[in-house]
Motif scaffolding. Sequence first.
Motif, PDB file in Angstrom:
ATOM      1  N   ARG A 154       4.552  -4.298  -0.377  1.00  0.00           N
ATOM      2  CA  ARG A 154       4.873  -4.660   1.009  1.00  0.00           C
ATOM      3  C   ARG A 154       5.020  -3.428   1.893  1.00  0.00           C
ATOM      4  NH1 ARG A 154       8.313  -8.546  -1.414  1.00  0.00           N
ATOM      5  NH2 ARG A 154      10.123  -7.196  -1.074  1.00  0.00           N
ATOM      6  N   ARG A 155       5.406  -2.313   1.302  1.00  0.00           N
ATOM      7  CA  ARG A 155       5.648  -1.098   2.094  1.00  0.00           C
ATOM      8  C   ARG A 155       4.512  -0.095   2.039  1.00  0.00           C
ATOM      9  NH1 ARG A 155       9.918  -3.682   1.257  1.00  0.00           N
ATOM     10  NH2 ARG A 155      11.834  -3.439   2.467  1.00  0.00           N
ATOM     11  N   THR A 156       3.543  -0.304   1.153  1.00  0.00           N
ATOM     12  CA  THR A 156       2.467   0.683   1.013  1.00  0.00           C
ATOM     13  C   THR A 156       1.066   0.103   1.134  1.00  0.00           C
ATOM     14  OG1 THR A 156       2.332   0.440  -1.405  1.00  0.00           O
ATOM     15  CG2 THR A 156       3.923   2.037  -0.542  1.00  0.00           C
ATOM     16  N   ASP A 157       0.892  -1.207   0.945  1.00  0.00           N
ATOM     17  CA  ASP A 157      -0.433  -1.849   0.930  1.00  0.00           C
ATOM     18  C   ASP A 157      -1.351  -1.239  -0.128  1.00  0.00           C
ATOM     19  OD1 ASP A 157       0.084  -3.676   2.996  1.00  0.00           O
ATOM     20  OD2 ASP A 157      -0.339  -2.153   4.521  1.00  0.00           O
ATOM     21  N   SER A 158      -0.782  -0.779  -1.218  1.00  0.00           N
ATOM     22  CA  SER A 158      -1.581  -0.141  -2.267  1.00  0.00           C
ATOM     23  C   SER A 158      -2.366  -1.178  -3.067  1.00  0.00           C
ATOM     24  CB  SER A 158      -0.664   0.647  -3.211  1.00  0.00           C
ATOM     25  OG  SER A 158      -1.378   1.059  -4.367  1.00  0.00           O
ATOM     26  N   LEU A 159      -3.700  -1.015  -3.122  1.00  0.00           N
ATOM     27  CA  LEU A 159      -4.534  -1.931  -3.899  1.00  0.00           C
ATOM     28  C   LEU A 159      -4.273  -1.780  -5.389  1.00  0.00           C
ATOM     29  CD1 LEU A 159      -6.866  -3.984  -4.066  1.00  0.00           C
ATOM     30  CD2 LEU A 159      -8.444  -2.054  -4.128  1.00  0.00           C
ATOM     31  N   ALA A 160      -4.087  -0.559  -5.845  1.00  0.00           N
ATOM     32  CA  ALA A 160      -3.872  -0.324  -7.276  1.00  0.00           C
ATOM     33  C   ALA A 160      -2.559  -0.954  -7.735  1.00  0.00           C
ATOM     34  CB  ALA A 160      -3.863   1.173  -7.572  1.00  0.00           C
ATOM     35  N   ILE A 161      -1.489  -0.787  -6.973  1.00  0.00           N
ATOM     36  CA  ILE A 161      -0.206  -1.391  -7.342  1.00  0.00           C
ATOM     37  C   ILE A 161      -0.293  -2.907  -7.237  1.00  0.00           C
ATOM     38  CG2 ILE A 161       2.262  -1.469  -6.862  1.00  0.00           C
ATOM     39  CD1 ILE A 161       1.286   1.225  -7.856  1.00  0.00           C
ATOM     40  N   SER A 162      -1.000  -3.396  -6.225  1.00  0.00           N
ATOM     41  CA  SER A 162      -1.170  -4.837  -6.074  1.00  0.00           C
ATOM     42  C   SER A 162      -1.924  -5.429  -7.264  1.00  0.00           C
ATOM     43  CB  SER A 162      -1.925  -5.141  -4.772  1.00  0.00           C
ATOM     44  OG  SER A 162      -2.130  -6.524  -4.625  1.00  0.00           O
ATOM     45  N   ALA A 163      -2.985  -4.736  -7.717  1.00  0.00           N
ATOM     46  CA  ALA A 163      -3.744  -5.205  -8.881  1.00  0.00           C
ATOM     47  C   ALA A 163      -2.868  -5.200 -10.127  1.00  0.00           C
ATOM     48  CB  ALA A 163      -4.974  -4.319  -9.090  1.00  0.00           C
ATOM     49  N   ASP A 164      -2.077  -4.162 -10.281  1.00  0.00           N
ATOM     50  CA  ASP A 164      -1.181  -4.077 -11.436  1.00  0.00           C
ATOM     51  C   ASP A 164      -0.149  -5.199 -11.397  1.00  0.00           C
ATOM     52  OD1 ASP A 164      -1.052  -2.557 -13.744  1.00  0.00           O
ATOM     53  OD2 ASP A 164       0.646  -1.378 -13.049  1.00  0.00           O
ATOM     54  N   SER A 165       0.360  -5.482 -10.204  1.00  0.00           N
ATOM     55  CA  SER A 165       1.338  -6.549 -10.059  1.00  0.00           C
ATOM     56  C   SER A 165       0.727  -7.902 -10.406  1.00  0.00           C
ATOM     57  CB  SER A 165       1.873  -6.574  -8.622  1.00  0.00           C
ATOM     58  OG  SER A 165       2.809  -7.607  -8.448  1.00  0.00           O
ATOM     59  N   LEU A 166      -0.544  -8.084 -10.045  1.00  0.00           N
ATOM     60  CA  LEU A 166      -1.239  -9.329 -10.373  1.00  0.00           C
ATOM     61  C   LEU A 166      -1.330  -9.517 -11.877  1.00  0.00           C
ATOM     62  CD1 LEU A 166      -2.795 -11.791  -9.359  1.00  0.00           C
ATOM     63  CD2 LEU A 166      -4.865 -10.389  -9.355  1.00  0.00           C
ATOM     64  N   HIS A 167      -1.587  -8.425 -12.610  1.00  0.00           N
ATOM     65  CA  HIS A 167      -1.614  -8.494 -14.079  1.00  0.00           C
ATOM     66  C   HIS A 167      -0.292  -9.024 -14.615  1.00  0.00           C
ATOM     67  CE1 HIS A 167      -4.747  -5.019 -14.367  1.00  0.00           C
ATOM     68  NE2 HIS A 167      -5.281  -6.167 -14.029  1.00  0.00           N
ATOM     69  N   TYR A 168       0.775  -8.394 -14.166  1.00  0.00           N
ATOM     70  CA  TYR A 168       2.077  -8.718 -14.727  1.00  0.00           C
ATOM     71  C   TYR A 168       2.569 -10.094 -14.285  1.00  0.00           C
ATOM     72  CZ  TYR A 168       2.416  -4.036 -16.622  1.00  0.00           C
ATOM     73  OH  TYR A 168       2.188  -2.901 -17.346  1.00  0.00           O
ATOM     74  N   ALA A 169       2.217 -10.502 -13.059  1.00  0.00           N
ATOM     75  CA  ALA A 169       2.564 -11.859 -12.632  1.00  0.00           C
ATOM     76  C   ALA A 169       1.838 -12.873 -13.514  1.00  0.00           C
ATOM     77  CB  ALA A 169       2.194 -12.060 -11.167  1.00  0.00           C
ATOM     78  N   GLY A 170       0.587 -12.570 -13.846  1.00  0.00           N
ATOM     79  CA  GLY A 170      -0.155 -13.425 -14.761  1.00  0.00           C
ATOM     80  C   GLY A 170       0.471 -13.442 -16.140  1.00  0.00           C
ATOM     81  N   ASP A 171       1.038 -12.322 -16.546  1.00  0.00           N
ATOM     82  CA  ASP A 171       1.691 -12.248 -17.857  1.00  0.00           C
ATOM     83  C   ASP A 171       2.837 -13.241 -17.988  1.00  0.00           C
ATOM     84  OD1 ASP A 171       0.025 -10.336 -18.716  1.00  0.00           O
ATOM     85  OD2 ASP A 171       1.428  -8.664 -18.610  1.00  0.00           O
TER      86      ASP A 171
END
Length: 312
Positions: A154-171
């Motif tokens: 939310r504070r950085t708009d980082s695509l890499a962190i967003s992709a990583d977060s998507l992995h873990y949310a899927g986990d």
Amino acid sequence: MTEFETAARQAEAQGQAHKATLMRRATYASVSVAGILIVVKLAAWLLTGSVAMLSTLIDSLLDAFASLVNLFAVRQALTPPDREHRFGHGKAEPLAALAQAAFITGSAIFLLVEAGKRLYAPQPVASSDIGIGVMIFSIVLTLILVRYQRFVVRRTDSLAISADSLHYAGDVLVNIAVIVALVIVSQFDLLWVDPAFALGIAAYIVWNAWQIARGAMDMLMDRELEPEERQIIKDIVLAHPDVLSLHELKTRAAGPQKFIQLHIEMSGAMSLWRAHVVSDTVEAELQAAFPDAEILIHQDPFGIEEESSAVR
């Protein structure tokens, strides 16, 4: 440079430094969590022999790889522009996301093969209570990480962190599915449920890989910012009383950094000094709305675009 511009530049630099710190911390946190989950899930798989447990172990291995890639990609993306890379290194993030998507897809195919073998020749699941305990631990730890990652995104708009977060949310969903599979197998002795759940998890992993790859390709192909963001840009520019029109608005993103360029039209009778002041004011207002953006504004006399179109 005016005091207002100097203060704006200082605030921008401080904001970027804070975002860089958040992004680095998020990568360290994800690598640490992935390492812990790999150890506990490996032990649980060896004890249970569950292919669904194997699927979530593979998913954690993927997350560890993706998190390591993100760690190096974020470090590279945060490197300041240099002589060879005048626009910075932001595209290291979508490149890392593409690598993640490719690796994830390959591992999902491996999981599909293993689940297919178990469907053909089912095997019993042992020590399911241990597996369930490990999954609950994984869910709690993963939820903590996802919440922090989303705070950073939310504070950085980082695509890499967003992709990583998507992995873990899927986990989280994957781990819940494994718990359900273990309970059904242990209570009803339906051995086919274990590999069936693994097949579903593999399909979900592939879908996640596609989502990541699509976002990375959009950034690598310099896709325009979202229509809502472009409209905000137009509203800010046209709100200045001396700006009569704008054209040639072009936008793109590279990692957390955005690039905005446009032409503003002002009265042809306006002095060069006044036009410069107006342009600087518009740029400062855009910078306030898009702190990480690099903004380029060209000044034109009003009506020049219509004249150019008539000549063509």
